[in-house]
Write an enzyme that holds these catalytic residues in place. Structure first.
Site, PDB file in Angstrom:
ATOM      1  N   LEU A  25     -12.142 -20.083   1.071  1.00 48.14           N
ATOM      2  CA  LEU A  25     -10.684 -20.252   1.206  1.00 48.14           C
ATOM      3  C   LEU A  25     -10.031 -19.316   2.220  1.00 48.14           C
ATOM      4  O   LEU A  25      -8.871 -19.522   2.562  1.00 48.14           O
ATOM      5  CB  LEU A  25     -10.024 -20.007  -0.170  1.00 48.14           C
ATOM      6  N   SER A  26     -10.749 -18.275   2.674  1.00 47.03           N
ATOM      7  CA  SER A  26     -10.073 -17.235   3.458  1.00 47.03           C
ATOM      8  C   SER A  26     -10.494 -17.232   4.926  1.00 47.03           C
ATOM      9  O   SER A  26     -11.520 -16.638   5.284  1.00 47.03           O
ATOM     10  CB  SER A  26     -10.379 -15.860   2.847  1.00 47.03           C
ATOM     11  N   ALA A  31     -17.417 -13.352   5.101  1.00 53.14           N
ATOM     12  CA  ALA A  31     -18.242 -13.571   3.904  1.00 53.14           C
ATOM     13  C   ALA A  31     -17.760 -14.809   3.150  1.00 53.14           C
ATOM     14  O   ALA A  31     -18.573 -15.639   2.719  1.00 53.14           O
ATOM     15  CB  ALA A  31     -18.194 -12.347   3.002  1.00 53.14           C
ATOM     16  N   ASN A 114      -5.363  -5.583  -3.222  1.00 57.81           N
ATOM     17  CA  ASN A 114      -4.301  -6.431  -2.675  1.00 57.81           C
ATOM     18  C   ASN A 114      -3.204  -6.726  -3.690  1.00 57.81           C
ATOM     19  O   ASN A 114      -2.312  -7.538  -3.421  1.00 57.81           O
ATOM     20  CB  ASN A 114      -4.879  -7.772  -2.183  1.00 57.81           C
ATOM     21  N   HIS A 141      -4.211 -19.543  -1.739  1.00 67.28           N
ATOM     22  CA  HIS A 141      -4.759 -19.199  -3.064  1.00 67.28           C
ATOM     23  C   HIS A 141      -4.309 -17.821  -3.536  1.00 67.28           C
ATOM     24  O   HIS A 141      -4.265 -17.545  -4.731  1.00 67.28           O
ATOM     25  CB  HIS A 141      -6.290 -19.297  -3.076  1.00 67.28           C
ATOM     26  N   GLU A 175      -0.110  -7.574   2.298  1.00 64.82           N
ATOM     27  CA  GLU A 175      -1.390  -7.652   1.573  1.00 64.82           C
ATOM     28  C   GLU A 175      -1.643  -6.408   0.723  1.00 64.82           C
ATOM     29  O   GLU A 175      -2.762  -6.139   0.297  1.00 64.82           O
ATOM     30  CB  GLU A 175      -2.541  -7.899   2.549  1.00 64.82           C
ATOM     31  N   ARG A 212      -2.874 -10.428   8.675  1.00 64.13           N
ATOM     32  CA  ARG A 212      -2.198 -10.714   7.401  1.00 64.13           C
ATOM     33  C   ARG A 212      -1.054  -9.762   7.047  1.00 64.13           C
ATOM     34  O   ARG A 212      -0.340 -10.006   6.073  1.00 64.13           O
ATOM     35  CB  ARG A 212      -3.219 -10.684   6.259  1.00 64.13           C
ATOM     36  N   HIS A 248      -8.454  -7.134   6.554  1.00 65.45           N
ATOM     37  CA  HIS A 248      -7.609  -6.060   6.031  1.00 65.45           C
ATOM     38  C   HIS A 248      -8.092  -4.766   6.686  1.00 65.45           C
ATOM     39  O   HIS A 248      -9.288  -4.620   6.967  1.00 65.45           O
ATOM     40  CB  HIS A 248      -7.761  -5.879   4.506  1.00 65.45           C
ATOM     41  N   CYS A 369     -12.150  -3.056  -2.536  1.00 65.01           N
ATOM     42  CA  CYS A 369     -11.249  -4.202  -2.774  1.00 65.01           C
ATOM     43  C   CYS A 369     -10.982  -4.397  -4.253  1.00 65.01           C
ATOM     44  O   CYS A 369      -9.926  -4.886  -4.645  1.00 65.01           O
ATOM     45  CB  CYS A 369     -11.883  -5.512  -2.300  1.00 65.01           C
TER      46      CYS A 369
HETATM   47  O1  SUG Z   1      -8.303 -12.094   0.408  1.00 61.19           O
HETATM   48  N1  SUG Z   1     -11.493 -13.185  -0.583  1.00 61.19           N
HETATM   49  C1  SUG Z   1     -10.489 -12.130  -0.533  1.00 61.19           C
HETATM   50  C2  SUG Z   1     -11.155 -10.803  -0.385  1.00 61.19           C
HETATM   51  C3  SUG Z   1     -10.191  -9.665  -0.509  1.00 61.19           C
HETATM   52  C4  SUG Z   1     -10.773  -8.379  -0.157  1.00 61.19           C
HETATM   53  N2  SUG Z   1      -9.806  -7.349  -0.302  1.00 61.19           N
HETATM   54  C5  SUG Z   1      -9.727  -6.252   0.460  1.00 61.19           C
HETATM   55  N3  SUG Z   1     -10.354  -6.140   1.593  1.00 61.19           N
HETATM   56  N4  SUG Z   1      -8.940  -5.304   0.054  1.00 61.19           N
HETATM   57  C6  SUG Z   1      -9.489 -12.383   0.589  1.00 61.19           C
HETATM   58  O2  SUG Z   1      -9.897 -12.871   1.654  1.00 61.19           O
HETATM   59  C7  SUG Z   1     -12.237 -15.467  -0.882  1.00 61.19           C
HETATM   60  C8  SUG Z   1     -12.063 -16.536  -1.927  1.00 61.19           C
HETATM   61  C9  SUG Z   1     -12.925 -17.715  -1.693  1.00 61.19           C
HETATM   62  O3  SUG Z   1     -13.214 -18.059  -0.535  1.00 61.19           O
HETATM   63  O4  SUG Z   1     -13.328 -18.347  -2.700  1.00 61.19           O
HETATM   64  C10 SUG Z   1     -11.148 -14.422  -0.935  1.00 61.19           C
HETATM   65  O5  SUG Z   1     -10.034 -14.720  -1.299  1.00 61.19           O
END
Ligand code: SUG
Length: 446
Positions: A25-26, A31, A114, A141, A175, A212, A248, A369
């Site tokens: 979703l991101s 990753a 976050n 999301h 964020e 962001r 981030h 995180c």
């Molecule tokens: O916002 N991943 C989160 C990871 C957040 C990491 N936070 C910090 N770096 N502080 C994001 O991108 C992935 C969800 C998905 O693809 O299912 C997600 O939302």
């Protein structure tokens, strides 16, 4: 200046929810994109998170817990026109708007860094702890998290000034603490708050991955937290970092006490950042900049192995800081070599410990995180809602609760099963009792 109180940094970790999955979703989070569609293990994920909390608690740190949010988020689906019983809404949404449905199923509130931006009472003019839930408006999301986050923070910190999230608009994209570092001499003393942003909210969107955090969001938070402008610094992220996957700033930078640990490419103008932080700290402390050279750790390795998404903590009775890094940092040759060298040097970081948070890491969420740092005085820590405080008894209760309610595996196909919704709501309903959150904590309970 008022007398300095004894204070410590606490970590409030997001308890990983029963719908943890890999939704892809991101945008800009490498990753999340590369692991989309993998079979997740919500049970293993939640247990990994609990083990990290236990390790920090046993090391003598103040450890807190923030509860997962209700997913699927039916209020968002109903707002989008779906009607009928919960099951009808669930099934119709999967049929007619599957992408929306995926967004409403994410367990993303686990990434508590976050959840909010936090300013301790030592930094604010009114002497109160301030928290502003992040609107997370860049990602659909995540944008649905903040009302429930606000409620969770009000429950955990009944004595604090918990603000409403900033306006949900691109100019104010925020964020939270993932783009914020507090440096100080001792925790209870006036500190320097460093806000790192990726773009000017009024400028046209940058090409490539989204930035962001806006400068306008950071400034608004500093104002409402009543920070001293002379002790507040704003720094721009570099395009190179964002384009390499630093969605981030905490993917390329972490700080604690006087130390700022960051990658050579993290900031657009690191000279200006160093000068501004040094200037803001004048009369308080001398900042210690630990810059990781590109030649030793390529940015791609730093981001893949999440070297900087580590917790930088002061363990009781240790002179130097400890870096709590993910196992992936130990498995990457460049970052492991760097960590060995770091510890062998006589710099401010004296130890690196590795923790297993692989389930979260596959969605781009490292040890840092998963936690929200909240610097508290002893009196404030005493006033935190007891159900949000980690204890061996709560750990046992939560472990049993996870084992009882969470699925071992969750494939993309499994997320279409309406039983996942009923199971999750039953689990959360019981959690409100385990954590003492009240009987109307979640939307489905109201
Ligand atoms: O916002 N991943 C989160 C990871 C957040 C990491 N936070 C910090 N770096 N502080 C994001 O991108 C992935 C969800 C998905 O693809 O299912 C997600 O939302």
């Amino acid at each position: 200046m008022s007398a300095q109180k004894m204070a410590m940094e606490s970590n409030f970790d997001g308890l990983i929810g029963p719908t943890h999955n890999y939704g892809g979703l991101s945008d800009g989070n490498l990753a999340s994109a590369s692991n989309a569609g993998l079979v997740a293990s919500p049970r293993a994920a939640a247990l990994q998170g609990l083990e990290k909390m236990k390790a920090m608690h046993e090391a003598g740190l103040w450890q807190g817990i923030l509860p997962p949010q209700q997913r699927p988020h039916l209020p968002t689906l109903r707002r989008a026109g779906f009607t009928g019983t919960d099951k009808q809404v669930f099934e119709a949404a999967w049929k007619e708007a599957p992408r929306l449905m995926k967004n409403c199923l994410s367990a993303s509130s686990m990434w508590a860094a976050n959840a909010a931006t936090v300013s301790p009472s030592a930094d604010s003019a009114d002497g109160q702890l301030h928290l502003t839930p992040a609107n997370l408006s860049t990602m659909l999301h995540r944008s649905i998290e903040h009302p429930q986050t606000q409620r969770a923070l009000e429950t955990a910190f009944p004595f604090a000034a918990v603000h409403t999230a900033l306006s949900e608009q691109s100019v104010f994209a925020d964020e939270g603490a993932a783009n914020h570092v507090r440096l100080c001499d001792t925790r209870g003393a006036q500190g320097v708050e460093l806000f790192v942003y990726g773009r000017d909210g009024y400028a046209p969107a940058r090409p490539g991955y989204p930035a962001r955090q806006t400068c306008q969001a950071s400034q608004a938070i500093a104002r409402s937290h009543q920070l001293n402008p002379a002790r507040t610094v704003y720094a721009l992220q570099s395009d190179a970092a964002i384009d390499a996957g630093a969605f981030h700033n905490d993917v390329v930078c972490v700080g604690a006490l006087q130390t700022l640990f960051y990658h050579e490419l993290a900031f657009a103008d690191k000279g200006a950042m160093q000068a501004d932080v040094t200037n803001a700290a004048s009369g308080l402390f001398t900042p210690n900049f630990v810059e990781v050279p590109l030649a030793e750790v390529p940015i791609a390795d730093a981001i893949k192995a999440y070297l900087f998404n580590s917790m930088l903590v002061q363990m009781p009775d240790e002179d130097r800081l400890t870096l709590i890094a993910p196992l992936e940092t130990q498995e990457n040759a460049a970052t492991k070599t760097y960590c060995d060298k770091l510890v062998a040097s006589n710099g401010p970081i004296g130890e690196v410990r590795y923790v297993d948070v692989r389930q979260s890491m596959r969605n781009g969420g490292g040890p840092a995180c998963l936690r929200l740092r909240v610097t508290l005085t002893e009196e404030e820590w005493a006033q935190v809602n007891s159900g949000n405080k980690f204890s061996p008894a709560l750990y046992e209760a939560l472990k049993n609760w996870v084992t009882k309610h969470y699925r071992e595996n969750l494939s993309p196909e499994d997320t279409r099963d309406p039983a996942l919704m009923t199971e999750s709501f039953a689990a959360l309903d019981e959690l409100t009792k385990v954590m003492g959150l009240g009987q109307d904590f979640y939307p489905f309970q109201r």
